[in-house]
Every structure is written in C-alpha cells, then in structure tokens.
Design an enzyme around this catalytic site. Structure first.
Site, PDB file in Angstrom:
ATOM      1  N   GLU B 113      11.220  -8.409  10.707  1.00 32.20           N
ATOM      2  CA  GLU B 113      11.599  -9.515   9.810  1.00 32.20           C
ATOM      3  C   GLU B 113      13.103  -9.644   9.584  1.00 32.20           C
ATOM      4  OE1 GLU B 113       8.592  -8.242   9.372  1.00 32.20           O
ATOM      5  OE2 GLU B 113       7.367 -10.050   9.281  1.00 32.20           O
ATOM      6  N   HIS B 182      -0.089  -9.362  -0.448  1.00 34.14           N
ATOM      7  CA  HIS B 182      -0.226 -10.563   0.383  1.00 34.14           C
ATOM      8  C   HIS B 182      -0.491 -11.821  -0.437  1.00 34.14           C
ATOM      9  CE1 HIS B 182      -0.462  -8.034   3.936  1.00 34.14           C
ATOM     10  NE2 HIS B 182      -0.480  -9.106   4.679  1.00 34.14           N
TER      11      HIS B 182
END
Lengths: 344, 387
Positions: B113, B182
């Site tokens: 990322e 999440h």
C-alpha cells in the site's frame, strides 16, 4: 562511543576516469557551492534568519555532485529533508533556495515549503520529503511515469532517469523494500542512491541493520547493488554513469551505496554527542572537496589560481543569494490560503 | 399528501431497485403544491427527474463506465492497485478495463500500500493522472502518509508549482460481517485535510458524475465508495449517461423537499434517510427535507444552512464515529452562521456507535444507524420544539 567497525572504502581505478578539464571544474564548483551554501545556512540559522529543522550536507558533497551532474535537465531528482545541496546540483538557483530557507516569497516554493521541502518543477526536482523513506515511492512513481510516457503516450524516444537519494537509516524502512521490488518488477529507470553516512541521528548503522552492507540487499530483489567511496566524486560518478546508462536504456534500476559521512550533526539542533572525535577526524581527513582539489592539482588539470577563482566566485554568488533573500518580501499574509487547490 | 407518503414507503426497501424511482415521485404538481416552495437546487433536481429515464444501472456499472470513459478520453489516466487488472477488481469495479486498455494502463500491484500509493502519487507529480484503487479504504491506513503528506500538501508546499491530479478510490464505510478492521468510515479522517477533495457518492448518478469530475480535477481527490451499494440499481437519464456528464464537486443535492426537519447525510445513509422521510410523512405527518452531501470536502454548508433556515430543525446521519465527525462539522457550520438563529430545536446527530465495528450480527446491526434511528431523531427534534 566510537564506531567499532572500521569502514573500508572501496578503491577507485583512476585510469578509467576520462573527464576533461571543463567537466572536472564543474564538479569542483558544484561541491564548493554545496559546502559553502551549507556553511552560510549555519551562519544564518544562528543569526535567526532561518528556523525550524535545518539539516546540513557537509561532507557528503561527492554523492550529490557525482550523481546529479550526470543527469539531463529533464531527468528527475527526489531528495529527503537534507535536500538543499541536491537541489543546487540539479540547477535550482542558490538565491531561490536561500530565499526559501528565509521563508520569503521569492523562494523556490514561495516560502511555503521551507528547508525540508525544496521543490522545483522546472528542474524536475520532486522535493524535499521530511519523513524517512517517503520520497522513495514518489521517485519510483516518477520513474514509472517515464516508462508510461514512452510506452503509452509515445512521447520521448529516450527514457528520463530518476535519481532517488536517501540515507542508511531509511534502508530499514518498508517503503525501501517495497520500491526495490516494484522497480525491478517493472524495470523502472531509477537509481536508488543510499548515502550511508553511518548514523541515523544517534543510531549507529550497525546497531540498526541486520546486514549493514546495504548494497548486498539488492541481490534479494534482483538488481545490481554497488558500493562506492562516497568521499570521492570521481568514484561516485563512475558507478553512477553505469547506473544512468542502464536506466536510460530500459534495463532497470541500480542500488548505489555511497559510503560517506556528515561533518555536522544530524540537524543544527543536534548536539552530536554520540560520534567520537576520533571517528569524525578520520572522516574529515577524507574531505571530498580536498580530494578532488588534490587530484586536479596533482594531474596539473588546473592551477591553484583557477581553483581559487572558482572559490571566490562561489562565495560572491552566495553573498548575493543572502542579500537577495534578505531583501525579498515575505509572503503576502492575505495569500495564506493560496495554492491549496489548482484551478483546472 | 398521504398518498405520496405511502408511495414513498412502498418504494422504500433498502436494497430495492424501486428506491431509485423515488426521485421521480418528487416531481408531480400535487406534491409541489402541497410542499413548501421549491429551492433552486430542488427545482434542478425535479427538472432532472423529468428527463426520460434511459436506463437502469448499478453503482458498480456507473463507476466502471466512468473510469472507462475517462481512460478513453485521456491517455494519461491509468488505474493502479491490487487485483485491478487480471482479477477485474476485488469488487469488479474495474471489470473489462485490462482487456480494453492493457497492462500498461491497468496495473496490478504487489500488496504494498505505501509503495503503490506513493508511486501513483509520484507519477502524478510528473504529470500522469492515476486512479489509485484501495481494495478497501481500510487499507489506506497503510498509505495515509502519501495521501495526506505527499498528495494533499505538495501543491501548497511547492508554492503552486507541482500539481497532484490523482484519485484515491475504493469501498469505504461499514461492510457486513467483516469485523472491526474492515468496516469503518473514513469521511471525517480525510475530510479534515486541507488540500484534499473528498467525495462520498450515494447513487449511480453520483457515482458517474462525481467520479468523472474527480478524474478531471487537477487536485487529489479521495473518492469514498460503498461496498453495500455496488449492486444497487438506479434509474439514470440519458444526460447522466452522456460521456461528458460531470457533477460539481462541493455541491450537495436536495433529494427530497420538506418543511419540518432537515436530514443531512451522505453515501448509503441517504437511502436510509429517504425511507425515514417516507415513514415520518406517512405515520407522523412530518415532512423531512433530505440532503445528500455528495462531497465531504468542500462541504456545501450553504445548501445545509438554507435548508435549516426553512425547516428550523437539523438531523445529521452518518455511519462514522460521532467524535469529530461529519455531523459534528455540520453542527459547527450551523452554529457559526446566522442559520443558528433559525433553529427551533437542538440538533440531533445520528452516527455509528462509538466502538470498533463488532463481528456478532446483532451487535454489528446495532452499531450503525437504521431507519428507526433517523425517524426517532427527527421526532425528537420536532417534539423538542413543541414542548
């Protein structure tokens, strides 16, 4: 506390050096400009003319000059918070860098960036990153862009090369590894230049890295890793030349580990108590500017008068830069919120 | 009025395609006559709803077509992220793009990322126009340094010299059954950063118009999609399907006019608010005005203030945490303007619970606003006035 391990600098084969007088003097002048600029910064900092964190580059000049002076004007350079000298080597006028440090409107970032955030779009100088390793993905992105321009936009025939500078401490950060991986994966035209000055503020390199020989880490990612005497501009230039050629020809990245040393503390706020006098003296004896000067004189490439003239010209240039910065206006207070968004 | 309320209520099932047709119910003259005078933005909304509905598309199709058209329009636009190419997108938003544009422009990255977000940002420094996908915005936490420090600040830090035209996009907000890491709304996080534009679309029209506007914008844009909306179908007009259809960033949309209370919300909660408005009208004769913020930054406080001056009551609804949230910012925008003088009741905030998202189904359900929460908040606002 002394550095327990003697750092052996790799030897340079001077027979391979084929630089004409003009080019050699460009290198000499660039290193002098870097050194004198930083000395001037220290003076101005202690006079209160600049503020915040100021990280000086003294001692490491051979790395900036040795790599950047090989690049074309359209090539990219990405730096760290120790960025003044990289910007100067890339051609950003000293007066605009100085004015930036003074927080003036005439600074290369109009006083909005400061010492750690030198940017110059016309020179493809991408900054000035204040966090460890933050600049590496940015530089990798510039290199990605070079490939994209060639392959998708069909723009320049020749690849633009990106030189990405960072220190030994950074090589323990994940972004370094993430980007080595992507750069090899996509054969990006980038040179990762580690300026291994042995110390990350007060953390000695051997205390922080499982394999202190940083160039060896390249092997795990499949790119060439070379070690070079970072106190010798001709040696740095020699390895950089190969790396630039490799990048330009689309063969991918190179990792250069330049062994060097900063002659001052981490920043002007660092009391620099952890490095031994003995260690500092050993490195100061390898002063890269004196080394090149000796090479030029020994080989009768130029005489002392010519070198002194260059020194004088640099000092005059810097005096003018300080005057320029002093006399420049501060940013208009009404423009506090300017440059927040680009108008399409 | 009751018949309109019933019609709205009948249409209002959270995952029903019929929800999309609600906009067309705003238009009939009877409604307009019974309701307060239309504001300019509501009139625009009504005019748009009268355009012939050309097709029904999902939010996913709206996003996919927007990216496709922008890539076709401009060669410098490319997509980069995890699983965007060969897998066609973890949520299939980039479906078909690899086949059409090839691997140079639809770039699968390693799971890295910080690396790929910084890389995309650097390519934007150098003149490209990346669309950087996060598999979910939760993962942007590992790259937030590049969004905030590299993308948002560089134009300013370079004295206006280095533009960063990049879109960071992906699903945001509460998902279902995936636990605390999440399932989280980042609107307030990115909404607080100067130099960023932050978009939170609701329906297919928003997704198309705002994503295309984001790609064309010369500034870094955080585009917060919602996983649970990807499959939702909405009717869209020919105009929305036009290749050059864009919506202005920073402009809210009045979804439903009302006189009694203003509900300001964004993303999936817009649908919940519309259902709540239908229930309020049918069961309580309370007429709520529903504002879809569309953009979190810049925040269209003008539209909110105008509405509050009309209704005198404000309810905010969001999935994010209450502290320092979008609702809190909306409250401040009212308190700091003359709209404050028009308030007849304390502002009610409806937010996600102040906890990490729990896994257990009953706890998770309780952690995010539902229709009843918004209805109660509106009634509290109305009752407070009457008391």
């Amino acid at each position: 506390m002394s550095y327990p391990k003697k750092v052996e600098l790799p030897l340079t084969n001077y027979n391979q050096i084929n630089l004409n007088k003009k080019k050699l003097l460009v290198l000499y002048e660039d290193m002098l400009l870097g050194r004198n600029f930083e000395d001037m910064c220290a003076q101005m900092y202690y006079k209160g003319k600049m503020f915040g964190f100021v990280h000086l580059y003294n001692g490491q000049e051979a790395v900036s000059t040795g790599v950047i002076k090989l690049l074309d004007s359209t090539d990219y350079v990405c730096s760290t918070y120790r960025d003044h000298v990289h910007a100067l080597s890339k051609g950003v006028p000293s007066q605009n860098v100085m004015a930036e440090l003074f927080g003036k409107e005439t600074g290369c970032s109009k006083g909005r960036g400061g010492s750690m955030h030198i940017f110059s779009a016309p020179h493809n100088f991408l900054g000035g990153f204040a966090f460890i390793a933050e600049g590496i993905p940015i530089a990798t992105g510039a290199a990605f862009q070079s490939i994209y321009r060639q392959q998708v936009l069909k723009e320049p025939a020749e690849l633009r090369v990106t030189a990405c500078f960072f220190g030994d401490g950074t090589t323990n950060n994940g972004q370094f590894f993430e980007c080595l991986n992507m750069a090899v994966l996509w054969k990006l035209p980038i040179i990762f230049v580690v300026e291994n000055n042995q110390w990350a503020i007060g953390m000695a390199h051997h205390r922080s890295s499982s394999i202190p020989e940083i160039h060896k880490k390249a092997e795990a990612f499949g790119l060439p890793g070379v070690e070079v005497d970072g106190m010798d501009v001709l040696a740095v230039r020699q390895v950089a030349e190969k790396a630039v050629k490799r990048a330009r020809q689309g063969q991918g990245p190179t990792l250069i580990e330049a062994l060097t040393y900063r002659f001052r503390g981490h920043s002007l706020a660092d009391p620099d108590e952890l490095r031994s006098r003995q260690e500092k003296e050993a490195w100061v004896a390898r002063d890269p500017i004196k080394k090149l000067k000796k090479y030029i004189l020994d080989n009768k490439i130029a005489d002392l008068n010519e070198l002194n003239d260059i020194q004088s010209a640099v000092k005059i240039d810097l005096q003018k830069s300080v005057e320029f910065a002093m006399s420049s206006p501060e940013p208009n207070i009404l423009e506090l919120k300017r440059y927040l968004f680009a108008d399409n | 009025m009751a018949h309109v309320g019933r019609a709205l209520a009948a249409a209002a099932s959270p995952r029903s395609p019929a929800l999309a047709s609600m906009r067309s119910l705003l238009a009939p003259p009877a409604t307009a006559a019974a309701r307060p005078a239309a504001s300019a933005s509501a009139a625009t909304a009504a005019a748009r709803s009268q355009a012939r509905a050309a097709s029904t598309i999902t939010c996913r199709e709206a996003l996919n077509s927007a990216i496709d058209e922008e890539m076709e329009r401009e060669d410098k636009v490319f997509v980069i992220g995890e699983e965007v190419a060969e897998y066609n997108g973890a949520y299939k938003v980039t479906k078909g793009l690899l086949a059409k544009y090839g691997g140079r422009r639809v770039v699968d990255t390693p799971i890295t990322e910080a690396g790929f977000t910084g890389l995309a940002t650097g390519s934007a420094f150098a003149g490209l126009r990346p669309i950087c996908e996060f598999m979910t915005f939760n993962f942007s936490m590992q790259a937030i340094d590049h969004i905030v420090n590299s993308a948002a600040k560089t134009l300013y830090m370079s004295g206006g010299k280095i533009k960063v035209p990049i879109v960071f996009r992906g699903p945001n907000g509460a998902a279902a059954g995936v636990g605390a890491q999440h399932s989280q709304d980042f609107s307030a996080w990115y909404g607080s950063v100067p130099g960023l534009k932050v978009i939170s679309p609701y329906d297919a029209e928003d997704c198309r118009g705002l994503l295309k506007a984001a790609v064309r914008d010369d500034n870094p844009v955080v585009f917060l999609e919602n996983e649970l909306m990807y499959n939702q179908q909405f009717e869209v007009s020919d105009q929305v399907m036009d290749k050059d259809f864009t919506l202005p960033i920073g402009k809210a949309k009045v979804m439903l006019e009302g006189s009694d209370v203003t509900i300001v919300t964004h993303s999936k909660q817009v649908g919940v608010a519309l259902q709540a408005a239908a229930e309020l009208e049918e069961k309580h004769e309370v007429f709520a005005e529903v504002i879809n913020l569309r953009s979190i930054r810049p925040l269209d406080t003008a539209t909110v203030c105008e509405s509050v001056k009309k209704t005198s009551r404000l309810v905010t609804a969001e999935e994010g945490w209450p502290a320092f949230g979008v609702g809190a910012e909306l409250c401040a925008s009212i308190f700091e303007t003359d709209a404050f003088n028009y308030l007849d009741a304390p502002v009610q905030r409806v937010t996600g619970a102040d906890v990490p998202t729990p896994y257990a189904e009953n706890l998770e359900k309780d952690a995010f606003p539902v229709q009843a929460d918004i209805v109660s908040a509106c009634l509290r606002a109305v009752d407070a006035t009457l008391a």
